[in-house]
Design a protein around this motif. Structure first.
Motif, PDB file in Angstrom:
ATOM      1  N   LYS A 157       6.080  -4.512  -3.883  1.00 30.19           N
ATOM      2  CA  LYS A 157       4.886  -3.712  -4.156  1.00 30.19           C
ATOM      3  C   LYS A 157       4.317  -3.123  -2.863  1.00 30.19           C
ATOM      4  N   SER A 162      -8.035  -8.160  -6.477  1.00 33.29           N
ATOM      5  CA  SER A 162      -9.097  -7.199  -6.754  1.00 33.29           C
ATOM      6  C   SER A 162     -10.248  -7.860  -7.508  1.00 33.29           C
ATOM      7  N   SER A 165      -1.603  -3.695  -6.681  1.00 31.19           N
ATOM      8  CA  SER A 165      -1.877  -4.594  -7.802  1.00 31.19           C
ATOM      9  C   SER A 165      -1.744  -6.066  -7.422  1.00 31.19           C
ATOM     10  N   ARG A 221      -5.208   1.116  -1.704  1.00 31.84           N
ATOM     11  CA  ARG A 221      -3.937   1.821  -1.558  1.00 31.84           C
ATOM     12  C   ARG A 221      -3.804   2.411  -0.156  1.00 31.84           C
ATOM     13  N   PHE A 270      -9.961   1.359  -5.440  1.00 28.34           N
ATOM     14  CA  PHE A 270      -8.514   1.557  -5.556  1.00 28.34           C
ATOM     15  C   PHE A 270      -7.988   2.406  -4.396  1.00 28.34           C
ATOM     16  N   ASP A 313       1.658  -0.274  -3.714  1.00 29.90           N
ATOM     17  CA  ASP A 313       1.050  -0.657  -4.991  1.00 29.90           C
ATOM     18  C   ASP A 313       0.089  -1.811  -4.747  1.00 29.90           C
TER      19      ASP A 313
END
Length: 501
Positions: A473, A484, A480, A109, A105, A478
């Motif tokens: 995003k 992933s 998301s 990011r 993560f 972000d």
């Protein structure tokens, strides 16, 4: 789908003709048609684009693609790569080694934060590259780097011949019963230094002028390319900020000053520019970074060394003033007429390799009873200054090298075994029959994503629902929307297995 398949040749011919006629709107329309056919082709596993149309389209425009996660499934988004704007090699290296790789993560990011600043940097570079003269100066920054070093090297090599001690040269000529060189005979007897031969001054002026121009171009190119990154305040959310009091800024200023004064000093000050070799080779740069990794801690070692020196200067002054004989010999450049003189003498002797203690003469203190006093002073100084002080400095420097090496090894291992975009490992992809190189170079190429983000930021037309969501995003960093733990190749293989069952 069958209708589109039969009409694909006509569509290819149509948007191929639009591209040949030119026009941004026509090219945008052509791309939408191309992207639509590519999407249908990927869904139906058939080629609805056709080689002819693809060849006509790619002749005029390049197309990139990225995989994004939207509403629980993966989408392949096609986009036209911008015709202008490029990522500098220096920025590529900063992203390559500077991204946070603590967790999947954090890495995703941090990649988006880096991408935001890279997109901003590309837009900044595009503006200056639209100005012909400034563009030429910035594109040839590597030339100015090498010119600054090479011209200084040539001048210093020439000075090896021109730098002469005139009194020594006269004495050598008399002993050899010869004559002094004509240009040396014109120099003053007390002159020590450059005694220029014919044409030397003219050559120094010419080379120095070119050198000064190269320094100006180098400084101009650097500040124009990076002034938007220079900041007074520290921002933890920024990755590419440069402190206004950065060492490199003062270094560039010193380059300009020494280049200006180099001609007036007959080329002597150009020796400073030989240090510029450290910026030309990455290996030397890494050595300097390793030695200065703990610079803040190393700085505090100097007051510690100075305090030890002051204590021993006071001690030597007390011993010297005790009336039992002189410790310092002025003929050996040892002075202790005052505490300041003692401090300077002790500091100088501390820098000499004495093998423990100082090399002071102890001029009038040579009896056996004085040996114990000298042993106590020298042994205690050796323990405090040499064993503890210098070893602390050495260990900090070595620890900096080890830390830099460990960080580089971790980054290399991460880059060669884990995908930055999806986090899948090389082993997981290999087990699914997917080539690692194909995955990181075509499917999840980080620079394809950076180019896609740049397209979203700079494009003024309408976006699809997927592109709109990705843009929103991306602005919030972000991750998301990134695939992933997934990629279309693996999802396709799993779906095929399920369908067969």
């Amino acid at each position: 789908v069958s209708t589109q398949s039969t009409e694909s040749s006509g569509i290819n011919a149509e948007y191929g003709g639009l591209l040949e006629e030119g026009g941004e709107k026509a090219q945008a329309a052509a791309f939408k048609g191309y992207a639509l056919l590519k999407k249908i082709s990927s869904l139906e596993k058939k080629d609805y684009v056709g080689k002819t149309g693809r060849r006509k389209f790619l002749k005029n425009s390049k197309v990139g693609s990225v995989e994004v996660q939207w509403k629980g499934h993966l989408e392949k988004v096609y986009y036209p790569t911008p015709r202008s704007g490029h990522v500098r090699n220096k920025i590529r290296e900063e992203l390559k080694w500077g991204i946070d790789r603590k967790s999947k993560f954090d890495k995703q990011r941090d990649f988006l934060i880096w991408s935001q600043e890279i997109v901003e940097d590309v837009a900044h570079q595009r503006y200056f590259h639209s100005l012909p003269l400034i563009s030429w100066v910035m594109k040839h920054e590597a030339w100015w780097d090498w010119l600054v070093f090479l011209i200084a090297l040539v001048i210093q090599l020439w000075l090896l011949k021109e730098w002469v001690d005139i009194p020594w040269a006269r004495k050598a000529a008399e002993e050899a019963a010869g004559e002094l060189a004509p240009h040396l005979s014109q120099c003053d007897n007390h002159t020590m230094g450059v005694c220029p031969s014919e044409g030397f001054k003219f050559t120094i002026v010419c080379l120095g002028s070119v050198h000064l121009l190269a320094c100006c171009f180098l400084a101009t190119s650097y500040f124009l390319a990076n002034y938007h990154r220079i900041s007074v305040k520290r921002n933890p959310n920024k990755r590419m900020l440069i402190k206004w009091h950065s060492f490199y800024h003062f270094y560039l200023l010193a380059l300009l000053v020494c280049s200006c004064l180099g001609i007036a000093t007959d080329g002597v000050l150009y020796c400073f520019h030989l240090f510029h070799i450290a910026t030309l080779f990455d290996l030397l740069g890494r050595v300097i970074r390793g030695a200065t990794t703990h610079a803040d801690q190393l700085i505090f070692c100097f007051p510690f060394a100075l305090f030890i020196t002051i204590v021993y200067a006071i001690l030597y002054d007390y011993v010297n003033q005790s009336g039992k004989g002189e410790v310092f010999d002025n003929s050996e450049m040892e002075y202790c007429g005052s505490l300041l003189q003692c401090l300077v003498t002790v500091l100088l002797q501390s820098l000499h390799p004495a093998g423990g203690g100082h090399n002071l003469s102890w001029k009038d203190r040579r009896e056996f009873k004085d040996l114990w006093q000298r042993l106590l002073i020298d042994a205690s100084f050796w323990i405090l200054f040499t064993v503890i002080g210098l070893n602390v400095v050495t260990s900090l420097i070595l620890d900096g090298f080890r830390q830099l090496k460990a960080e580089r090894e971790r980054a290399v291992k991460d880059m060669t075994t884990l995908c930055t975009v999806c986090g899948l490992s090389k082993d997981e992809l290999t087990n699914q029959g997917i080539s690692w190189s194909t995955h990181v170079e075509r499917e999840h190429n980080i620079w394809s994503y950076v180019t896609f983000f740049y397209y979203l930021q700079e494009h003024s037309g309408r976006f699809s629902a997927v592109e709109n969501e990705v843009l929103q995003k991306f602005k919030k960093a972000d991750p998301s929307f990134l695939p992933s733990g997934r990629c279309i190749s693996i999802d396709t293989k799993i779906n095929n297995v399920i369908n067969k069952m």
